[in-house]
Design a protein around this motif. Structure first.
Motif, PDB file in Angstrom:
ATOM      1  N   GLN A  74      27.269 -18.291  -9.792  1.00  0.00           N
ATOM      2  CA  GLN A  74      27.661 -18.928 -11.040  1.00  0.00           C
ATOM      3  C   GLN A  74      28.271 -17.903 -11.973  1.00  0.00           C
ATOM      4  N   ASP A  75      27.673 -16.739 -12.005  1.00  0.00           N
ATOM      5  CA  ASP A  75      28.070 -15.722 -12.953  1.00  0.00           C
ATOM      6  C   ASP A  75      29.299 -14.961 -12.504  1.00  0.00           C
ATOM      7  N   SER A  76      29.567 -14.972 -11.182  1.00  0.00           N
ATOM      8  CA  SER A  76      30.643 -14.111 -10.722  1.00  0.00           C
ATOM      9  C   SER A  76      31.989 -14.812 -10.729  1.00  0.00           C
ATOM     10  N   LEU A  77      31.997 -16.067 -11.147  1.00  0.00           N
ATOM     11  CA  LEU A  77      33.274 -16.766 -11.263  1.00  0.00           C
ATOM     12  C   LEU A  77      33.527 -17.053 -12.729  1.00  0.00           C
ATOM     13  N   ASN A  78      34.707 -16.700 -13.171  1.00  0.00           N
ATOM     14  CA  ASN A  78      35.057 -16.940 -14.562  1.00  0.00           C
ATOM     15  C   ASN A  78      35.103 -18.440 -14.824  1.00  0.00           C
ATOM     16  N   PRO A  79      34.207 -18.918 -15.690  1.00  0.00           N
ATOM     17  CA  PRO A  79      34.129 -20.369 -15.900  1.00  0.00           C
ATOM     18  C   PRO A  79      35.382 -20.960 -16.518  1.00  0.00           C
ATOM     19  N   ARG A 108      30.260 -22.406  -4.547  1.00  0.00           N
ATOM     20  CA  ARG A 108      30.756 -21.337  -5.415  1.00  0.00           C
ATOM     21  C   ARG A 108      30.749 -20.012  -4.679  1.00  0.00           C
TER      22      ARG A 108
END
Lengths: 571, 308, 332, 327, 326
Positions: free
Chosen positions: D107-112, D165
């Motif tokens: 979740q954190d490693s993809l730019n939302p 993800r």
């Protein structure tokens, strides 16, 4: 000069009447004054602001005062010295004041001529930074001939020798208290500056700069039955409207000063029935100054510069035409300006010298009624024809006026009205307002000062203190023109130069008889008015309000509004 | 991840299927009744102020001495003032200025604050100096300096750009330059947080240039606090402008803004109350609606309330 | 410690900035004199105020006066300790009043502290419970109304509320005086009542404003904590909702709020310029505005610098308070 | 079966990372967190080296140091023939083409704020000159190879589940066809039933593209499955390194033994029988590690010497290295 | 060792989360019972509803958005779900203790360990401060915190994660509860620390004899601890059996798949892991079909039309599945 002083009797009558009604000092309790601009010091020599002058006037007093009609009254002096009674020397170079006997300072010590001499020395000391040195100009010496006699000598003949120690600008301070406070030390004598010992009806008990002053009745006041109030609170701060409200609507305060408030607001407030608005007229006239020099910025250094002779080399493109100036004046309906901005505090004026009444000319009353038709006719006749845009022009010169004044809502309203009125005669106007501190700031570096006059028309109020117009009228002589060479110091803003006028001015400085002085002053005024060197608009008064429970208020524009506070009583 | 958090995430998924992130924010935002009302009111005011003058085409500076201090009439729906200006026309003209001041001052503060915040958060060696600068600005007593700056530059600018444009620029600039600090602080702390997120490390690991990291990865992710700051900034600027007018240091008297109108009208509260009610109401409504929008945005953008 | 030492250069920079800005400003202490005073006289007055000295000399003088002379004077007057000759020391004199600036400030402080300080206190007292309840009952009618009122509270300028209050309570109802009497000394019950009456309007106008900002913050802070795990732990222990809210949640939520309150304290001293103006509470704010209008540079300088000191000081205090309240943070 | 060659791809030589702790007015350095304290190992082409250890032991820092995402305090990293610590940033950017990373938190490693398409194509924009269409093709191809529907390019990360993800993250790492990938706990945040999917995917991709992995994890059973060799870290140091089979069947270091015995088995019969080694106390702070052997404070068999001198890094049998006095 | 009297009997709990766009069906009719002194392991992935079920019992969920639609939970002769908050408070922390997953956030950061530890004793046992403190120190020693006397005045941040979890256990056990609900208590911890905690629980269980519900996603953890295991998926219990039976003879395709996906620690390395295809279920639809059906290798028509109930088969083995190889 006799004429002025025939009213002495009236004065004494009033004084005795009032004292008859109220027989006891301090019997009326507390008096509350509201000066929305709060005094910052009680030493008027170090401030010169009106609020400080007013506040200190209840404590320290001059030798003579002006009453509400502009008549001079002996105050600490026995009588007003004149040539007739020998008080003024025949050659007009000295004046000798006799001081009333038995006057005491509030600390109980005796008031003597030495105090008067000291006051002179105090203010004229170069390091004091006294704001009123100009009242002592021309004096070569002040001497105490005996404890009750002061002799003032002048460098040159002074036809009107009543500037020092007359009126609220030059009250007398106690030598014993201020000794050691002359010169640079004046700044540090805080105790003395805040708590001056005086001869007036009240003494300072508590002084909070810019906030409040508490006074008590002076136990050593010369009239044992006065003042009627034992305590007086002089509150500062806030704004004019709410000051008016405090007297007129809530009745919290007994007196409010300087109510520069739109007239309808005062009228509305007065309806509450708690207080009365009072006004008094001095010499202040709101007027339009007409620039006789060309203010075109293309001229660079020579903008608005008078360039000698008839000024033809740098004449104003259209204002140098008499017809244009006259038409501009005729087009103005002054009553509207009064109603909208001044109300009780304004009257139509066609003179720059509308007061004292004896000086007021009636020769220029043409301006009292607006006459657009005549104005248009004049312009047509002079060849100023309306262009396709409705603006008059001649030889490629359009009558397009840049009209400047200081920033102030009433002035801006006036500007707007005049713009509309001039539109009717085919004159285009651009309005400009400049903050007062810059406009009146006299900074030679600023292009926006009223002296630089980098516009076609400018509007402000001018006035003079005291009742003698000699110096005031001398302001429009040729030498008074502000220009580069004198760093724009000078009062002749229009750059209007007329040798005939200069001659009259010189003559006046040598004439002592009041009757002749009046004649001279009137003709100088008429000369200015009839050439439309300036266009007077409104004779401005001071407006204050007092509670309906207070009687004895005699609103005065020539001296402190509180000049007769010793006579105020509560109903 | 706890079970409950998972549910919250799940509940979000359904909502957000096939919608862009801002669409998602909008969905959330719509739930906030206050914010929605705020948007409606604010758009109404903006539209009224900019389109109104075409419908009510009285010149705001036109004066009519014979019609002064009027109550509402057909030709002057909000009455007139003491020198015969049409109050409605002045309200509309004043609104344009007030909104423009609010918007532009906010933009200045926002750009400045975001820039400083990003630089401080992103470049370690700049963090100390920039944050000291922010502290310094926070420690400067703003109102007095504001007053002094206005006194100082008013006339220079006035001569350069004319009385209205000059003072407009000055006030916008002064409000902007004195209100960027909170944005900078929020942005900085957010950048510090984002910088540690794995997607930024991921960007580094694929060799993305620093400038792109800032513009592509950091900036879009701190938009939410910036948006909230923006709404608060508008409100703050409108209030500050009116306070300056009250202290007599705002726009010149013949240049209407809501603050100026309120100040001028204040004295006439008992004669023509409409001169006070309308500007007062519109300042309050604008600030109120903008604040509510900010509130709604904050909720809508809150990561706790919605999946990231 | 580190921050304390950093504060000193910060303050010096601030003092210089203030001085420089004021010096650049076209301020003329004679600007407010009547037009009848001729230019030569004005020039003399300027010289007598020391305005002919170059700027760095004046700045140096002022620094010495502020940091050496005035503290020594205060020491002398308050505790009778004299170091050096008190009469030889030059003090910072106000141009308008020619009295020592520090004396003016000391004179104005009480009313400012009373009115603005009380309003701050009341603001806090109102805000905290409102914030707690509206957070706890988020989206309830109480919350909605509270939110609306607090939004209105800081959306409406104080000069507007103040004026309306005067019209209603002074002019129409005649309940409270519209003029604040700074000379009133509370020595009897009756005077106390008068004092309370004259304070009600300014205090409540300001308190409303303060409370509205603070309650929003309090609400947000409570909401931040309300759904954290430790709250669930407290509930799982069987603690009542009241205890959970008032002990567990509040303790944590108050940390940022108390810090914010500490940060806001300097604003008490700087006074509420506008409110003081409206109600004639002639305190420090009014002193400042008059000084600015009257171009009383030494006074403006000293006041603004004092405010800056307070702001820096309370920033430090806020840090310390944070450290005390939050056991996780310890400063060396 | 993996075709591990014997050629070394990456070599780490006495790598150290200390984070300074500062204090006082002038931010004087008063100590340091010794996150990585002198580790050496090499990774051969096409192999998977597992790096296991408990949280805070420095395994993730090691991964980042290798990829030069953090500057090393001392020591060197050689990739192919380049010493990465000293080459310029332009050269480093070139090397990044060949080294990629997969992160822990999908979740954190993809730019939302970015779409899947732009996330995957970002490395291409940075490093390759492809036009839009080419990029799009490549993205679809990558999505295909990680088992996602190629039509999802316009969606945002939050529209996917955790496993999906992570696949996007893997696709990004593959975008530039790297040789070497650091997998930093790639399955830790995934559900049990999804973990196997991702592991299988990683294995397939290794096969397909000839990848080399550094697989960082705390999950000992998963490491056993995926890694050919395993290094065990404790407090910034590698305590044991051996082939997977060797390490799990014959652990030598007392810490390795304890670690392996602590893993619960999903078989109640075995679980009931088995005797656990329970370590006492917590892991000491890396800011203040014990002198001598870092494990000495918790070691059930520690001797005097262990508290004084740090054990040597020795090879006890072919390919089996250990740092312990008692072996 | 195990008594057969159940201490907690849960019937058909349904809990939903009301979100803006429809409902999330988190728990869809769960029933189980807990015997005295028994350790029931509840295994499931995130989102399977295991925590929500247990928190529903004591209404520890944030409500709203959570909403307990129906169900009964008989404890001590009373229905927990019908109790008002006052009555429930007496149960919480007193008769039923709770341990949560994340020890870092579950303790209040600004209160001392002592305060947080004596809270339940003062609340439920009415102890005075000094007695409570004495008992608190005993409790800390019991959960293996060295120098308990000194450390009791510390704040949570002075403790490591493992130590904090011990404190949490001490808090949960402070009032000698009849049931301890442990919600993934070792998930956030390292394996060596997990091993410590597991040992403590085993020991305490022997000493204190309370019943435990142990929620976890790690099949390994419950294998060595539990007497009985319930497997949850998509808000339902899909399988429930005594521990040996479940691991040796899993009957639900999900349980079977799960056990197969796990790599082994011992024995031969599997060439390739078996995996369950597909993604975890979305919980937005009403549970009218088997939620595992889309991922199941044994799916039949019926699976998509009807949600199977949890039914007993032989050996105390309950399964919710239409597919039955027997």
């Amino acid at each position: 000069m006799k004429n002025i002083f025939t009213l002495f009797i009236t004065f004494t009558l009033v004084v005795s009447l009032v004292s008859f009604v109220h027989a006891k000092r301090g019997s009326d309790g507390q008096l509350n004054l509201l000066y929305w601009q709060a005094p910052s010091t009680m030493n008027p020599n170090l401030s010169g602001g009106t609020k400080e002058l007013e506040a200190s006037s209840v404590v320290i007093e001059p030798l003579a005062r002006y009453d509400e009609k502009g008549n001079m009254l002996p105050w600490l002096a026995e009588e007003i010295p004149t040539v007739e009674n020998g008080g003024v020397s025949k050659d007009l170079t000295s004046i000798t004041w006799k001081i009333k006997k038995g006057i005491k300072w509030s600390d109980g010590t005796k008031f003597t001529a030495d105090d008067v001499v000291f006051t002179y020395e105090y203010c004229t000391h170069p390091d004091t930074g006294c704001s009123h040195t100009n009242y002592y100009t021309g004096i070569s010496s002040v001497k105490a001939l005996d404890p009750h006699t002061v002799k003032i000598e002048f460098n040159v003949a002074k036809p009107f020798p009543y500037s020092a120690f007359v009126g609220y600008n030059t009250p007398i301070i106690q030598k014993a208290q201020f000794d050691g406070c002359q010169g640079a030390k004046a700044q540090e004598c805080t105790k003395q500056n805040f708590y001056p010992i005086g001869t007036g009806p009240f003494k300072v008990v508590d002084f909070k700069p810019n906030d409040v002053i508490v006074f008590e009745a002076n136990p050593n006041y010369r009239d044992p039955n006065k003042p009627a109030f034992s305590k007086m609170v002089f509150k500062g701060g806030g704004d004019a409207t709410s000051a008016a409200r405090a007297v007129l609507e809530t009745g919290e305060m007994d007196y409010a000063w300087n109510l520069q408030v739109e007239p309808e607001i005062l009228t509305k407030m007065e309806q509450a029935g708690k207080g009365t608005v009072v006004s008094a007229f001095g010499t202040a006239v709101e007027r339009l100054m007409v620039n006789f020099s060309n203010p075109d910025s293309a001229l660079g250094e020579n903008r608005s510069e008078y360039m000698g002779g008839n000024n033809t080399r740098n004449a104003h493109p259209f204002l140098s035409d008499y017809n244009v100036r006259r038409a501009l004046s005729l087009a103005i309906e002054r009553q509207i300006l009064v109603d909208a901005g001044y109300g009780q505090a304004g009257k139509i004026s066609c003179n720059v010298l509308p007061a004292p009444a004896i000086y007021a000319s009636t020769a220029n009353d043409e301006c009292k009624t607006q006459n657009v038709a005549e104005a248009n006719r004049l312009l047509d006749a002079a060849g100023w024809k309306k262009g396709s845009d409705g603006i008059r022009q001649k030889n490629g010169v359009r009558i397009s006026i840049l009209y400047q004044t200081s920033t102030n809502s009433v002035r801006q309203a006036t500007q707007a009205f005049i713009k509309e009125m001039w539109k009717q005669i085919g004159v285009e106007t651009e309005l400009r307002n400049i903050s007062a501190s810059v406009f009146f700031g006299s900074d030679p570096g600023s292009p926006d000062t009223y002296q630089k006059f980098y516009s076609d028309i400018e509007m402000y109020t001018n006035t003079f203190s005291g009742t003698d117009p000699e110096a005031y009228m001398a302001g429009w002589t040729c030498s008074e023109m502000p220009q580069k060479s004198n760093k724009w110091a000078g009062n002749n803003m229009p750059r209007w130069c007329n040798p005939a006028y200069d001659a009259l001015s010189v003559k006046m400085s040598k004439t002592a008889a009041l009757k002749d002085r009046i004649k001279l002053a009137k003709s100088m005024n008429d000369m200015l008015m009839q050439d439309y060197a300036m266009i007077p608009l409104i004779h401005r008064g001071d407006v204050s309000a007092h509670s309906n429970t207070i009687s004895g208020v005699r609103m005065n524009s020539w001296d402190s509004e509180l000049w007769n506070i010793a006579d105020w009583t509560r109903k | 991840m706890t079970d409950i958090a998972k549910f919250e995430e799940l509940s979000q998924e359904a909502v957000s299927k096939h919608r862009s992130l801002w669409g998602d924010v909008w969905i959330q935002f719509r739930k906030h009744k206050g914010a929605l009302t705020g948007v409606f009111v604010f758009s109404f005011i903006t539209l009224a102020v900019f389109i109104g003058p075409y419908i009510h085409d009285i010149d705001p500076s036109a004066i009519n001495f014979k019609k002064r201090n009027l109550g509402p009439t057909l030709s002057h729906p909000l009455g007139t003032d003491n020198i015969g200006h049409d109050t409605l026309a002045q309200m509309l003209a004043g609104g344009q200025v007030s909104l423009a001041v609010g918007f532009l001052a906010m933009m200045i503060a926002l750009i400045l604050g975001t820039m400083i915040g990003i630089l401080a958060g992103f470049i370690k060696s700049l963090d100390g100096p920039l944050m000291r600068l922010t502290d310094l600005f926070l420690a400067l007593p703003i109102l007095p300096l504001l007053l002094v700056i206005i006194l100082l530059f008013r006339d220079t600018l006035r001569t350069l750009y004319g009385p209205e444009a000059g003072i407009f620029m000055l006030i916008v600039f002064v409000i902007g330059i004195t209100s960027w600090m909170h944005t900078a602080r929020i942005v900085r702390s957010d950048v510090l947080g984002i910088k540690e997120r794995e997607f930024v490390t991921a960007a580094y690991s694929i060799g993305t240039r620093k400038s792109r990291i800032i513009f592509r990865h950091i900036l879009p992710n701190i938009l939410s606090p910036i948006m909230v700051s923006a709404t608060l900034g508008i409100a703050n600027a409108i209030i500050t402008e009116s306070a300056l007018s009250f202290l007599g240091l705002g726009f010149p008297p013949d240049f209407p803004t809501w603050g100026r109108l309120l100040y001028d009208g204040a004295n006439f509260i008992q004669i023509t109350p409409s001169r006070v009610i309308w500007p007062g109401l519109f300042i309050a409504l604008t600030v109120l609606s903008v604040n509510y929008i900010g509130d709604g945005l904050r909720d809508a953008l809150d990561p706790r309330l919605r999946g990231r | 410690m580190r921050r304390l030492l950093l504060a000193i250069p910060t303050l010096l920079v601030i003092s210089f900035i203030i001085f420089a800005i004021l010096d650049l400003a076209p301020n003329d202490p004679t600007g407010n004199l009547p037009m009848t005073v001729p230019p030569e006289v004005r020039e003399k007055i300027r010289v007598s105020l020391g305005l002919d000295q170059p700027m760095h000399v004046r700045f140096g003088m002022w620094l010495i006066q502020f940091f050496v002379n005035e503290p020594l004077n205060i020491l002398h007057e308050a505790f009778g300790i004299s170091i050096g000759d008190a009469t030889e020391r030059t003090r910072i004199l106000s141009w308008a009043t020619r009295s020592p600036v520090i004396d003016l400030i000391i004179q104005r402080t009480p009313q400012t502290l009373w009115v603005v300080g009380l309003s701050y206190l009341f603001g806090i007292l109102i805000a905290i419970p409102i914030g707690i309840v509206s957070a706890y009952k988020q989206y309830s009618w109480f919350d909605q109304v509270g939110t609306f009122i607090s939004m209105v509270g800081f959306s409406v300028p104080t000069f507007f509320t103040g004026m309306v209050a005067i019209i209603i309570f002074s002019v129409q109802l005649k309940w409270f005086p519209m003029i604040y009497d700074t000379t009133l000394s509370v020595d009897s019950w009756q005077n106390f009542v008068t004092q309370v009456k004259q304070m009600i309007m300014p205090v409540s106008v300001l308190a409303l404003y303060n409370a509205s900002q603070l309650s929003r913050f309090m609400r947000a802070s409570i909401l931040d904590n309300l759904n954290l795990d430790y709250v669930r732990t407290a509930r799982a222990k069987g603690r009542s909702e009241r205890v959970v809210l008032l002990i567990h949640v509040l303790r944590n939520s108050l940390i940022p709020v108390v810090t914010l309150i500490a940060l806001g304290i300097p604003t008490i001293f700087s006074g509420a310029i506008i409110t003081e103006q409206i109600f004639r509470v002639n305190g420090l704010g009014q002193l400042l505005i008059i000084a600015i209008e009257g171009a009383d540079i030494p006074l403006v300088q000293t006041l603004t610098f004092l405010f800056a000191i307070l702001i820096v000081l309370f920033n430090l205090i806020a840090d310390v308070v944070y450290g005390i309240l939050d056991p996780r943070i310890r400063y060396d | 079966m993996k075709k591990v060659t014997n050629k070394s791809l990456l070599k780490v030589d006495r790598l150290v990372k200390h984070f300074p702790i500062t204090k006082g007015i002038f931010r004087k350095k008063v100590g340091s967190v010794k996150a990585v304290d002198g580790i050496s190992f090499e990774i051969k082409e096409r192999e998977t080296l597992g790096l296991v250890g408990e949280s805070g032991c420095g395994k993730s820092t090691t991964g980042r140091l290798i990829l030069q995402l953090l500057p090393a305090t001392a020591g060197k990293v050689f990739f192919k023939d380049h010493e990465l610590n000293s080459i310029g940033s332009a050269d480093l950017r070139k090397q990044r083409l060949q080294m990629q990373m997969i992160f822990q938190d999908p979740q954190d490693s993809l730019n939302p704020r970015m779409t899947v398409g732009s996330i995957i194509s970002e490395p291409m924009i940075e490093h390759q000159r492809l036009d839009r269409l080419q990029r799009h093709e490549r993205v679809e191809q990558l999505l295909n190879s990680v088992g996602l529907d190629p039509k999802v390019t316009n969606r945002y990360p939050h529209e996917f589940s955790g496993g999906q993800r992570q696949r996007i993250g893997i696709a990004r790492a593959l975008a530039l066809s790297p040789d070497f990938i650091v997998c930093d706990e790639p399955i830790a945040a995934l559900d049990v039933s999804i973990q196997a999917q991702v592991i299988n995917l990683l294995e397939d991709l290794q096969e397909e593209f000839g990848l080399t992995y550094l697989f960082i994890s705390h999950d000992l059973s998963m490491i056993r499955h995926i890694a050919s060799r395993v290094a065990v870290m404790y407090l910034g140091r590698i305590v044991e390194l051996a082939s997977s089979q060797e390490l799990y069947s014959r652990p030598v270091h007392p810490y390795t033994k304890a670690l392996l015995s602590a893993v619960p088995l999903h078989d109640p019969v075995l679980e009931k029988k088995r005797k656990r080694i329970i370590l006492i106390g917590d892991v000491p702070s890396p800011a203040n590690p014990p002198s001598g052997c870092h494990f000495s404070t918790r070691c059930p068999v520690a001797e005097n010497n262990c508290f004084k001198t740090a054990p040597e890094w020795r090879e006890i049998s072919s390919g089996h290295n250990v740092a312990c006095h008692l072996v | 060792m195990l008594s057969q009297t159940s201490i907690l009997k849960v019937e058909n709990i349904v809990t939903r989360f009301r979100t803006q766009e429809g409902q999330v069906h988190a728990v869809n009719g769960i029933s189980f019972d807990l015997k005295k002194g028994e350790l029931l392991g509840v295994v499931g992935e995130s989102g399977s509803g295991k925590s929500v079920t247990m928190m529903s019992l004591l209404k520890l969920l944030p409500m709203p958005p959570a909403e307990i639609v129906s169900g009964e939970a008989n404890f001590d002769g009373h229905d927990l779900l019908k109790m008002d908050l006052e009555e429930l408070r007496k149960i919480r922390g007193g008769k039923i203790g709770f341990i949560f997953q994340d020890p870092m956030t579950s303790l209040n950061p600004v209160l001392t360990i002592e305060y947080q530890l004596i809270e339940p004793m003062r609340e439920h046992l009415g102890m005075n401060r000094s007695d409570a403190r004495r008992r608190a120190i005993e409790l800390l020693e019991m959960v293996g915190i060295p120098e308990a006397k000194n450390r009791i005045n510390d704040f949570p941040h002075h403790f490591s994660g493992g130590m904090r979890q011990r404190v949490m256990i001490a808090i949960a056990l402070a009032c000698n509860p009849q049931i301890l609900i442990a919600d993934e208590p070792t998930t956030a911890l390292d394996v060596t620390i997990q091993a410590q905690i597991l040992e403590i629980i085993k020991r305490l269980r022997k000493e204190l004899g309370m019943a435990i519900i142990w929620i976890t996603h790690d099949l390994g953890v419950v294998a060595g601890m539990a007497d009985r295991v319930a497997v949850m998926y998509g808000g339902n219990i899909v399988e429930e059996a005594p521990v040996f039976e479940l691991y040796s003879n899993p009957k639900h395709p999900y349980t079977q798949g799960l056990l197969k996906t796990l790599p082994n620690m011992k024995g031969k390395r599997a060439e390739r892991l078996e995996s369950i295809n597909g993604q975890p279920p979305s919980l937005h639809q009403k549970p009218v079909s088997c939620s595992f059906a889309p991922r199941c290798s044994k799916t039949m028509e019926r699976c998509r039309q009807e949600n199977p109930a949890l039914l007993s088969r032989e050996n105390n083995h309950k399964v919710a599945c239409w597919w039955n190889p027997n």
